[in-house]
Design an enzyme around this catalytic site. Structure first.
Site: not given
Length: 333
Positions: A181, A241-242, A266, A271, A290, A293
């Site tokens: 990170d 994430a993406r 996901d 998308e 996706h 959540a």
């Protein structure tokens, strides 16, 4: 009242908690919209003409062109934690407040799903369950998976969600957790229970990769052919994430070569996608739409946040989690 509220591309808002929608209806006229991901900014502005409040999903894209053609818009409240689909500079110039859901609201739900989807791939859960359902119980020896216990897990992006993913792997599976990170110091990463390493070292050593970074100029297509070449043969990857974090064609090549033993994602670049997406041809790839959540607890918190945003803006108050805080250096007018 003069308030017109547009709920854009968010199929989940108000579905499980209808009283949230009722709260909005007390504030003004509410209408739902579903737009294609590629809708142009000018057309989007025309379709949303007269709506001064927008609650938006991860799509469509609110570009500079959108803001140049849109009439007065007080707020775009993201029904989520990211805002990659909004040109913040253009929104600020327009005087449009942009808000997001607190990252803590989604933390556990997304982190748990990163591990859940990975486990399904590693243990071949979907294939095994399908075989049982179809009466192919005797084929069970085909569904031999792997264990996560004592493996090395590389987390790319040890922020709010990534740090929770690391905790689950470390304390739940006794895994060795490596972290890359660039926005945190070595000391910060170590305090979160991970070993801070360079990206190359993480890719070389990890048995499992979890992608939890946000997308910016540095991380866009972070994983391409060069990076996949560094990974262990038979690596497992989970991405909540993406989809823009990897180059899709490079992923496909890594699947074909056997470099990737299993992939759980996901998210996908571009998308939503249809059934012709190339990932669907692989038995060792799990794609979910996706939904990381999508827990009752998380959706309740997300919905409460965006309703609160709308209420506060109408009352000329500052909402929480404003992205473009410079708009509040003076008073709301």
């Amino acid at each position: 009242m003069g308030n017109k509220i547009a709920i854009v591309n968010s199929s989940s808002f108000g579905e499980k908690f209808p009283w949230q929608l009722e709260r909005l209806k007390k504030l003004g006229e509410v209408e739902r919209f579903t737009f294609h991901i590629d809708i142009m900014g000018k057309e989007l502005a025309e379709k949303l003409h007269g709506f001064n409040i927008i609650i938006s999903s991860v799509t469509p894209f609110f570009t500079r062109e959108f803001f140049e053609h849109k009439d007065e818009t007080w707020i775009i409240s993201r029904h989520g934690i990211g805002y990659n689909n909004i040109d913040i500079e253009a929104a600020t110039e327009k005087g449009t407040i942009v808000t997001v859901v607190s990252a803590l609201v989604e933390r556990d739900a997304v982190a748990e799903n990163a591990v859940t989807n990975l486990l399904a791939v590693v243990r071949k859960t979907v294939s095994a369950a399908t075989a049982a359902k179809e009466g192919r119980w005797v084929e069970r020896a085909q569904f031999v998976g792997r264990q996560i216990t004592d493996k090395t897990v590389g987390v790319i992006g040890l922020g709010n969600i990534g740090s929770r993913v690391g905790e689950i792997f470390k304390y739940g599976f006794n895994a060795r957790v490596l972290a890359y990170d660039p926005y945190q110091t070595k000391e910060q990463l170590e305090r979160k229970g991970a070993e801070a390493v360079a990206l190359e070292e993480l890719l070389i050593q990890s048995d499992i990769l979890s992608l939890n970074a946000y997308v910016d100029q540095k991380s866009y297509h972070l994983l391409s052919d060069r990076e996949f070449a560094l990974m262990k043969k038979g690596v497992y990857i989970t991405n909540t994430a993406r989809g823009e974090l990897w180059e899709q064609d490079a992923v496909l090549r890594a699947l074909e070569s056997g470099k990737i033993a299993g992939l759980a994602t996901d998210v996908l670049e571009g998308e939503p996608v249809d059934k012709t997406h190339p990932f669907f041809q692989y038995d060792n790839v799990l794609v979910t739409p996706h939904t990381s959540a999508y827990t009752m607890e998380c959706l309740r918190g997300m919905g409460e946040k965006v309703v609160s945003d709308v209420e506060r803006v109408i009352q000329k108050e500052q909402p929480d989690n404003v992205v473009n805080l410079e708009l509040f250096r003076g008073n709301l007018s």
